[in-house]
Design a protein around this motif. Structure first.
Motif, PDB file in Angstrom:
ATOM      1  N   TRP A  47       4.414  -8.373  -7.819  1.00 38.51           N
ATOM      2  CA  TRP A  47       4.829  -8.064  -6.340  1.00 38.51           C
ATOM      3  C   TRP A  47       3.924  -6.885  -5.834  1.00 38.51           C
ATOM      4  O   TRP A  47       3.254  -6.854  -4.894  1.00 38.51           O
ATOM      5  CB  TRP A  47       6.214  -7.741  -6.277  1.00 38.51           C
ATOM      6  CG  TRP A  47       6.483  -7.138  -5.103  1.00 38.51           C
ATOM      7  CD1 TRP A  47       6.602  -7.663  -3.676  1.00 38.51           C
ATOM      8  CD2 TRP A  47       7.024  -5.745  -4.555  1.00 38.51           C
ATOM      9  NE1 TRP A  47       6.936  -6.885  -2.887  1.00 38.51           N
ATOM     10  CE2 TRP A  47       7.350  -5.730  -3.301  1.00 38.51           C
ATOM     11  CE3 TRP A  47       7.200  -4.607  -5.616  1.00 38.51           C
ATOM     12  CZ2 TRP A  47       7.733  -4.290  -2.786  1.00 38.51           C
ATOM     13  CZ3 TRP A  47       7.644  -3.579  -5.036  1.00 38.51           C
ATOM     14  CH2 TRP A  47       7.923  -3.495  -3.484  1.00 38.51           C
ATOM     15  N   ASP A  48       3.796  -5.791  -6.377  1.00 33.18           N
ATOM     16  CA  ASP A  48       3.128  -4.631  -5.998  1.00 33.18           C
ATOM     17  C   ASP A  48       2.886  -3.709  -7.554  1.00 33.18           C
ATOM     18  O   ASP A  48       3.905  -3.131  -7.698  1.00 33.18           O
ATOM     19  CB  ASP A  48       3.675  -3.958  -4.974  1.00 33.18           C
ATOM     20  CG  ASP A  48       2.680  -2.944  -4.289  1.00 33.18           C
ATOM     21  OD1 ASP A  48       1.923  -2.149  -5.112  1.00 33.18           O
ATOM     22  OD2 ASP A  48       2.607  -2.802  -2.969  1.00 33.18           O
ATOM     23  N   TRP A  49       1.894  -3.832  -8.026  1.00 35.49           N
ATOM     24  CA  TRP A  49       1.530  -2.897  -9.207  1.00 35.49           C
ATOM     25  C   TRP A  49       1.613  -1.322  -9.201  1.00 35.49           C
ATOM     26  O   TRP A  49       2.230  -0.653 -10.192  1.00 35.49           O
ATOM     27  CB  TRP A  49       0.230  -3.326  -9.879  1.00 35.49           C
ATOM     28  CG  TRP A  49      -0.740  -2.798  -9.108  1.00 35.49           C
ATOM     29  CD1 TRP A  49      -1.623  -3.435  -8.050  1.00 35.49           C
ATOM     30  CD2 TRP A  49      -1.506  -1.470  -9.006  1.00 35.49           C
ATOM     31  NE1 TRP A  49      -2.456  -2.780  -7.436  1.00 35.49           N
ATOM     32  CE2 TRP A  49      -2.430  -1.570  -8.221  1.00 35.49           C
ATOM     33  CE3 TRP A  49      -1.301  -0.251  -9.772  1.00 35.49           C
ATOM     34  CZ2 TRP A  49      -3.435  -0.574  -8.038  1.00 35.49           C
ATOM     35  CZ3 TRP A  49      -2.052   0.827  -9.446  1.00 35.49           C
ATOM     36  CH2 TRP A  49      -3.114   0.658  -8.560  1.00 35.49           C
ATOM     37  N   ARG A  50       1.818  -0.746  -7.803  1.00 32.10           N
ATOM     38  CA  ARG A  50       1.713   0.540  -7.639  1.00 32.10           C
ATOM     39  C   ARG A  50       3.151   0.996  -7.988  1.00 32.10           C
ATOM     40  O   ARG A  50       3.261   2.171  -8.340  1.00 32.10           O
ATOM     41  CB  ARG A  50       1.313   0.840  -6.373  1.00 32.10           C
ATOM     42  CG  ARG A  50      -0.285   0.570  -5.934  1.00 32.10           C
ATOM     43  CD  ARG A  50      -0.310   0.692  -4.471  1.00 32.10           C
ATOM     44  NE  ARG A  50       0.246  -0.028  -3.600  1.00 32.10           N
ATOM     45  CZ  ARG A  50       0.408   0.012  -2.396  1.00 32.10           C
ATOM     46  NH1 ARG A  50      -0.389   0.677  -1.689  1.00 32.10           N
ATOM     47  NH2 ARG A  50       1.236  -1.056  -1.852  1.00 32.10           N
ATOM     48  N   PHE A  51       4.232   0.090  -7.770  1.00 34.17           N
ATOM     49  CA  PHE A  51       5.632   0.731  -7.705  1.00 34.17           C
ATOM     50  C   PHE A  51       6.048   0.670  -9.353  1.00 34.17           C
ATOM     51  O   PHE A  51       7.313   1.000  -9.689  1.00 34.17           O
ATOM     52  CB  PHE A  51       6.438  -0.308  -6.898  1.00 34.17           C
ATOM     53  CG  PHE A  51       6.295   0.026  -5.457  1.00 34.17           C
ATOM     54  CD1 PHE A  51       6.415   1.635  -5.055  1.00 34.17           C
ATOM     55  CD2 PHE A  51       5.678  -0.786  -4.758  1.00 34.17           C
ATOM     56  CE1 PHE A  51       6.471   1.698  -3.569  1.00 34.17           C
ATOM     57  CE2 PHE A  51       5.491  -0.579  -3.040  1.00 34.17           C
ATOM     58  CZ  PHE A  51       6.002   0.813  -2.541  1.00 34.17           C
ATOM     59  N   LEU A  52       5.045   0.007 -10.223  1.00 30.14           N
ATOM     60  CA  LEU A  52       5.425   0.136 -11.698  1.00 30.14           C
ATOM     61  C   LEU A  52       5.526   1.815 -12.012  1.00 30.14           C
ATOM     62  O   LEU A  52       6.491   1.859 -12.761  1.00 30.14           O
ATOM     63  CB  LEU A  52       4.466  -0.597 -12.558  1.00 30.14           C
ATOM     64  CG  LEU A  52       4.604  -2.144 -12.585  1.00 30.14           C
ATOM     65  CD1 LEU A  52       3.286  -2.639 -13.389  1.00 30.14           C
ATOM     66  CD2 LEU A  52       5.836  -2.486 -13.271  1.00 30.14           C
ATOM     67  N   SER A  53       4.817   2.566 -11.499  1.00 33.13           N
ATOM     68  CA  SER A  53       4.689   3.999 -11.547  1.00 33.13           C
ATOM     69  C   SER A  53       6.144   4.517 -11.674  1.00 33.13           C
ATOM     70  O   SER A  53       6.395   5.360 -12.340  1.00 33.13           O
ATOM     71  CB  SER A  53       3.900   4.714 -11.057  1.00 33.13           C
ATOM     72  OG  SER A  53       4.103   4.645  -9.505  1.00 33.13           O
TER      73      SER A  53
END
Length: 326
Positions: A47-53
């Motif tokens: 969906w949005d890899w940035r929010f894995l952080s």
């Protein structure tokens, strides 16, 4: 996007993970858990890899807090550690979910008194499922703080508990003392359990795709132009009735699919809906609708506030707080 169960991407993703889980890593618990973590990160990051952080940071913070609580006996320091976990998790949740909401209402409130405030809202994307994994990982820290459970040293198993993909984006919210022990225990493939899981998946898809999505065809146009449509009283009643069925079938259908998928991997999740529209009163409805959320608030907020053990006014206050927070 892959975070939707009713997508082609997920139809390809699930069998691949299932085959790797049971045929490549059937006898190695750590490998199974590592695979679940990797699959969950792929599932969410699609969906949005940035929010894995955000998930990874919350996981690391609560894991480290748990390890510190294991050896720390001084109550004041234990409270500092607990506060750190709460501030980090609820800080993320509050910022991403409510920053613009409170800012806009703050500006509107002052405009009522003729005071104009220039405040620019941020273009904040709401991370999918942030409420669910936030409450889930907080249950771990709170239980460790109260010494209800022992903190785990297995970081991979703990990570799998936080990000378990079937219930990552819409629940049910599992408490640490229920799901984490399952992550730490050896799983064996069960045909009967998988058969029950497949039944729940089909049943959930029926509620979501056949009932909820078709009712949306009727309901969505009505609420998109409510000022015009609300003049027809009978149609208004019908739209509200259909919407109540739509939201139940949509949400409970997703929960059924999540519980069913979990069974395929050897996990048992709690039931999230128990025919709430057949409740006798509001109190019973509250206990049968989104059960994992209402029990979370009961165990971690309502009871610590005193529940119904105090005076009538204190009980009313506690119920009011629960409804506001919910």
């Amino acid at each position: 996007v892959i975070v939707l169960f009713n997508s082609l991407d997920f139809a390809i993703f699930l069998p691949i993970v299932f085959l790797l889980y049971w045929f490549v890593a059937p006898k190695k618990l750590k490998l199974q858990n590592a695979l679940l973590v990797l699959a969950s990160y792929v599932f969410y990051g699609w969906w949005d890899w940035r929010f894995l952080s955000l998930i990874i940071f919350s996981t690391v913070v609560d894991y480290l807090v748990g390890q510190k609580l294991r050896v720390e006996e001084k109550q004041s320091k234990r409270k500092v550690l607990l506060s750190t976990s709460i501030l980090v998790n609820l800080g993320f949740l509050g910022f991403f979910k409510y920053y613009n909401f409170f800012l806009e209402n703050f500006v509107d409130a002052f405009s009522l008194f003729g005071m104009q405030i220039n405040a620019n809202s941020l273009n904040i994307i709401l991370p999918v499922g942030i409420s669910f994994y936030t409450f889930q990982t907080l249950s771990y820290t709170l239980d460790v703080f109260k010494k209800k459970i022992q903190p785990t040293k297995d970081f991979i198993a703990f990570s799998a508990f936080v990000c378990f993909f079937p219930q990552l984006v819409a629940g049910p919210i599992e408490k640490a003392n229920i799901l984490l022990p399952q992550m730490l225990s050896k799983r064996h493939f069960s045909f009967s359990q998988s058969k029950k899981g497949l039944f729940l998946i089909v049943y959930g898809f029926f509620k979501k795709l056949v009932i909820a999505d078709n009712l949306a065809i009727i309901v969505d146009p009505y609420f998109s132009d409510i000022t015009t449509n609300a003049t027809n009283f009978n149609f208004t009643l019908l739209a509200v009735f259909f919407y109540s069925i739509q939201i139940y079938c949509d949400f409970s259908g997703y929960s059924d699919i999540a519980i069913g998928i979990s069974k395929l991997f050897g996990f048992e999740l709690m039931s999230n809906f128990k025919f709430p529209y057949f409740s006798r009163d509001i109190g019973e409805f509250w206990r049968r609708w989104h059960i994992s959320l209402s029990t979370w608030f009961r165990d971690y907020l309502y009871i610590p506030l005193g529940g119904s053990k105090g005076s009538k006014w204190l009980s009313i206050r506690n119920i009011f707080i629960i409804f506001i927070v919910s």
